[in-house]
Scaffold this motif. Structure first.
Motif, short mmCIF file in Angstrom:
data_model
loop_
_atom_site.label_atom_id
_atom_site.label_comp_id
_atom_site.label_asym_id
_atom_site.label_seq_id
_atom_site.Cartn_x
_atom_site.Cartn_y
_atom_site.Cartn_z
N PRO A 139 35.74 11.49 82.06
CA PRO A 139 35.17 11.61 83.41
C PRO A 139 33.69 11.21 83.43
O PRO A 139 32.80 12.04 83.62
CB PRO A 139 35.37 13.10 83.72
N ALA A 140 33.43 9.94 83.20
CA ALA A 140 32.07 9.41 83.20
C ALA A 140 32.11 7.99 83.74
O ALA A 140 33.16 7.33 83.74
CB ALA A 140 31.49 9.43 81.78
N ALA A 141 30.97 7.52 84.20
CA ALA A 141 30.91 6.16 84.73
C ALA A 141 30.97 5.14 83.61
O ALA A 141 31.55 4.06 83.76
CB ALA A 141 29.64 5.98 85.55
N GLU A 142 30.37 5.47 82.46
CA GLU A 142 30.26 4.51 81.36
C GLU A 142 30.32 5.24 80.03
O GLU A 142 29.80 6.34 79.88
CB GLU A 142 28.93 3.75 81.47
N VAL A 143 31.00 4.63 79.07
CA VAL A 143 30.97 5.09 77.68
C VAL A 143 30.45 3.94 76.83
O VAL A 143 30.98 2.82 76.89
CB VAL A 143 32.36 5.53 77.18
N VAL A 144 29.40 4.20 76.07
CA VAL A 144 28.75 3.17 75.27
C VAL A 144 29.10 3.38 73.80
O VAL A 144 28.98 4.49 73.28
CB VAL A 144 27.22 3.20 75.45
N ILE A 145 29.54 2.32 73.14
CA ILE A 145 29.70 2.35 71.69
C ILE A 145 28.38 1.88 71.11
O ILE A 145 28.07 0.68 71.10
CB ILE A 145 30.87 1.47 71.24
N GLY A 146 27.58 2.84 70.67
CA GLY A 146 26.21 2.51 70.27
C GLY A 146 25.62 3.53 69.34
O GLY A 146 26.31 4.13 68.50
N ASP A 147 24.32 3.79 69.50
CA ASP A 147 23.59 4.67 68.59
C ASP A 147 22.82 5.72 69.38
O ASP A 147 22.92 5.81 70.61
CB ASP A 147 22.65 3.87 67.68
N LEU A 148 22.04 6.51 68.67
CA LEU A 148 21.30 7.60 69.33
C LEU A 148 20.15 7.08 70.19
O LEU A 148 19.70 7.79 71.09
CB LEU A 148 20.78 8.58 68.28
N GLU A 149 19.67 5.87 69.94
CA GLU A 149 18.67 5.28 70.83
C GLU A 149 19.29 5.03 72.20
O GLU A 149 18.67 5.31 73.24
CB GLU A 149 18.14 3.98 70.25
N ASP A 150 20.54 4.52 72.22
CA ASP A 150 21.23 4.33 73.50
C ASP A 150 21.43 5.65 74.22
O ASP A 150 21.31 5.73 75.45
CB ASP A 150 22.59 3.67 73.25
N LEU A 151 21.74 6.69 73.46
CA LEU A 151 21.93 8.01 74.07
C LEU A 151 20.63 8.54 74.65
O LEU A 151 20.61 9.07 75.77
CB LEU A 151 22.48 8.99 73.02
N GLU A 152 19.55 8.39 73.90
CA GLU A 152 18.26 8.91 74.38
C GLU A 152 17.82 8.22 75.66
O GLU A 152 17.31 8.87 76.59
CB GLU A 152 17.21 8.73 73.28
N LYS A 153 18.02 6.91 75.74
CA LYS A 153 17.62 6.18 76.95
C LYS A 153 18.39 6.66 78.18
O LYS A 153 17.85 6.73 79.28
CB LYS A 153 17.84 4.69 76.75
N ARG A 154 19.65 6.98 77.99
CA ARG A 154 20.50 7.39 79.11
C ARG A 154 20.44 8.87 79.41
O ARG A 154 20.93 9.32 80.44
CB ARG A 154 21.95 6.97 78.82
N ALA A 155 19.86 9.66 78.50
CA ALA A 155 19.82 11.11 78.66
C ALA A 155 18.61 11.60 79.44
O ALA A 155 18.51 12.81 79.72
CB ALA A 155 19.87 11.79 77.29
N ALA A 156 17.69 10.72 79.78
CA ALA A 156 16.51 11.15 80.53
C ALA A 156 16.94 11.79 81.85
O ALA A 156 17.74 11.23 82.60
CB ALA A 156 15.59 9.95 80.79
N GLY A 157 16.42 12.97 82.13
CA GLY A 157 16.74 13.68 83.36
C GLY A 157 17.98 14.55 83.27
O GLY A 157 18.35 15.20 84.25
N CYS A 158 18.63 14.58 82.11
CA CYS A 158 19.82 15.42 81.95
C CYS A 158 19.43 16.88 81.71
O CYS A 158 18.29 17.19 81.33
CB CYS A 158 20.68 14.92 80.80
N ASP A 159 20.37 17.76 81.93
CA ASP A 159 20.14 19.19 81.72
C ASP A 159 20.53 19.66 80.33
O ASP A 159 20.18 20.78 79.94
CB ASP A 159 20.95 20.00 82.76
N LEU A 160 21.26 18.82 79.57
CA LEU A 160 21.72 19.23 78.25
C LEU A 160 22.05 17.99 77.42
O LEU A 160 22.62 17.02 77.94
CB LEU A 160 22.96 20.12 78.36
N LEU A 161 21.70 18.05 76.13
CA LEU A 161 22.05 17.00 75.18
C LEU A 161 22.95 17.61 74.11
O LEU A 161 22.64 18.68 73.56
CB LEU A 161 20.79 16.41 74.53
#
Length: 453
Positions: free
Chosen positions: A350-372
């Motif tokens: 249940p997400a708009a996008e799933v990226v096969i990548g690394d933690l840099e990709d996760l960090e860029k997309r996690a800005a403004g989130c409530d939980l990592l």
């Protein structure tokens, strides 16, 4: 339906994934009296050994064929033969699990042919199982290696045997912790069924103190038990990564399988216990009906704090699905989802996008989130982003009891509701003195004598 994309960067920055050989080695560590052997350079084994020791805080038996430049060019049979014979003479294992690496896969070593020649030259190895699994670390990821190793174990050891009505096979994915496997065993046994769990990390890496030193694994699924899996009434595979192993077992022995893609959440556990009840012709015990009621109550209490929260997750596909699907049911928005390898489950997330990548990709997309949510290597990203951080997956090297985190079943889901719900509560904005500002200086104070009139 999520859109699955793969990053095209020249290199991984703060990698999320771990290699196939390491996943295969961990699967072999779930077998009793086993010695995993990586067919490659010493560095490949040393890295994996350090990572597993830091996560489990236990002694990890792991050997290497110690390939170098010369042996890589000329072929690795001599190194493989010497390693197997030395392991047999010193450790006397019941099984040696051999995992290839990128080095030997690139060279193209015919390991199956090597093993035939080694057995011919060393008849003393006749009682020792040699299981080989090709796991080049330039392809796939950790859960792929685990799944391939379990499939290789099934194909090497399982044969048709007389059926036992109350016996069931459990094939757990690498995303299940020791505590998760113990919970699954307890649930299955409550229906009067006898589970054969392979691999079984709850027997080998549960943190117990052995009575004596053994150079091999200190518990887990026994070879004799694995050979009896062909006589079970059914196979329960947990995680999409276990489908090939379950299919291989069914093809070899005729044992039908049922796959559960996750055991976290109310509906998922309802389905699991209903299947066990049908399989055993036994009603669900009052204990689990009570636990279900507790989970429902926890979800009612927690949904106020989960609803609308944005969550970023970085994990192997089966763990990503297990966490993401459950959080979606709790009303959270999966704002960022990053994984390590392809899986048929990714598009269902249940997400708009799933990226096969690394933690840099996760960090860029996690800005403004409530939980990592990710493993311990995500701690710097959480600190830079200034958001709450829950550690899940492997490795967890900065926490005690990583292997004993429980997530599955009614009880495990309930505890996760409390853990994440409390974290959301802790980060709610608190009222302070300036929340209710007093009138400004321009406001004239009414004299007390006039206020009385």
């Amino acid at each position: 339906m999520a859109t699955v994309t793969t990053t095209k960067k020249a290199c991984a920055v703060n990698p999320l994934k771990m290699s196939q050989p390491l996943g295969a080695a961990l699967a072999f560590l779930g077998l009793d009296k086993c010695m995993p052997l990586m067919h490659g350079s010493q560095g490949c084994t040393a890295f994996g050994l350090v990572l597993l020791v830091r996560h489990f805080r236990e002694t990890i038996p792991l050997q290497t064929t110690a390939m170098n430049e010369v042996t890589t060019i000329l072929g690795g049979m001599d190194n493989l033969e010497q390693a197997i014979v030395n392991i047999y003479n010193r450790a006397k294992p019941d099984i040696i699990g051999i995992c290839s690496t990128g080095l030997t896969e690139t060279k193209g070593d015919d390991v199956h042919g090597f093993l035939k020649l080694i057995r011919q030259a060393h008849p003393e190895l006749s009682e020792t199982a040699l299981v080989y699994v090709p796991t080049p670390d330039y392809l796939g990821a950790f859960q792929d290696g685990w799944g391939k190793a379990v499939t290789a174990i099934v194909e090497a050891l399982c044969e048709p045997v007389p059926k036992t009505a109350w016996q069931v096979n459990i094939l757990p994915g690498c995303h299940l912790t020791v505590a998760d496997i113990e919970e699954v065993r307890e649930i299955v046994e409550s229906f009067g069924l006898y589970p054969i769990i392979a691999p079984d990390l709850s027997g080998s890496l549960d943190g117990h103190i052995p009575e004596t030193f053994l150079p091999t694994t200190l518990g887990g699924a026994k070879i004799a038990q694995i050979k009896q899996m062909g006589g079970s009434a059914a196979t329960i595979a947990i995680g999409e990564q276990m489908r090939p192993a379950a299919e291989a077992l069914e093809a070899r022995t005729g044992v039908p399988y049922r796959l559960f893609d996750r055991l976290v959440g109310l509906a998922a556990n309802d389905e699991f216990l209903a299947y066990l009840s049908e399989l055993s012709s036994t009603p669900i015990s009052p204990k689990y009906r009570r636990q279900r009621s507790q989970l429902v109550d926890a979800m009612l209490d927690g949904h106020f704090f989960f609803g609308g929260k944005k969550v970023a997750i970085g994990a192997e596909p089966d763990l990503l699905w297990q966490i993401g699907a459950w959080l979606g049911e709790m009303g959270c928005e999966i704002a960022a989802a990053v994984t390590t390898t392809h899986s048929t489950l990714l598009e269902k997330l249940p997400a708009a996008e799933v990226v096969i990548g690394d933690l840099e990709d996760l960090e860029k997309r996690a800005a403004g989130c409530d939980l990592l949510i990710t493993h311990s290597h995500g701690r710097q990203a959480a600190q830079r982003l200034g958001i709450p951080f829950i550690k899940m997956g492997l490795p967890l090297f900065d926490r005690l009891g990583a292997a004993h985190q429980l997530s599955v079943g009614y009880r495990g889901t309930r505890d996760r509701v409390f853990e994440l719900g409390n974290l959301f509560i802790e980060n709610l904005p608190e009222h302070h003195a300036d929340s209710w500002p007093l009138p400004g200086e321009s406001h004239e104070t009414v004299p007390q004598s006039e206020a009385c009139h």
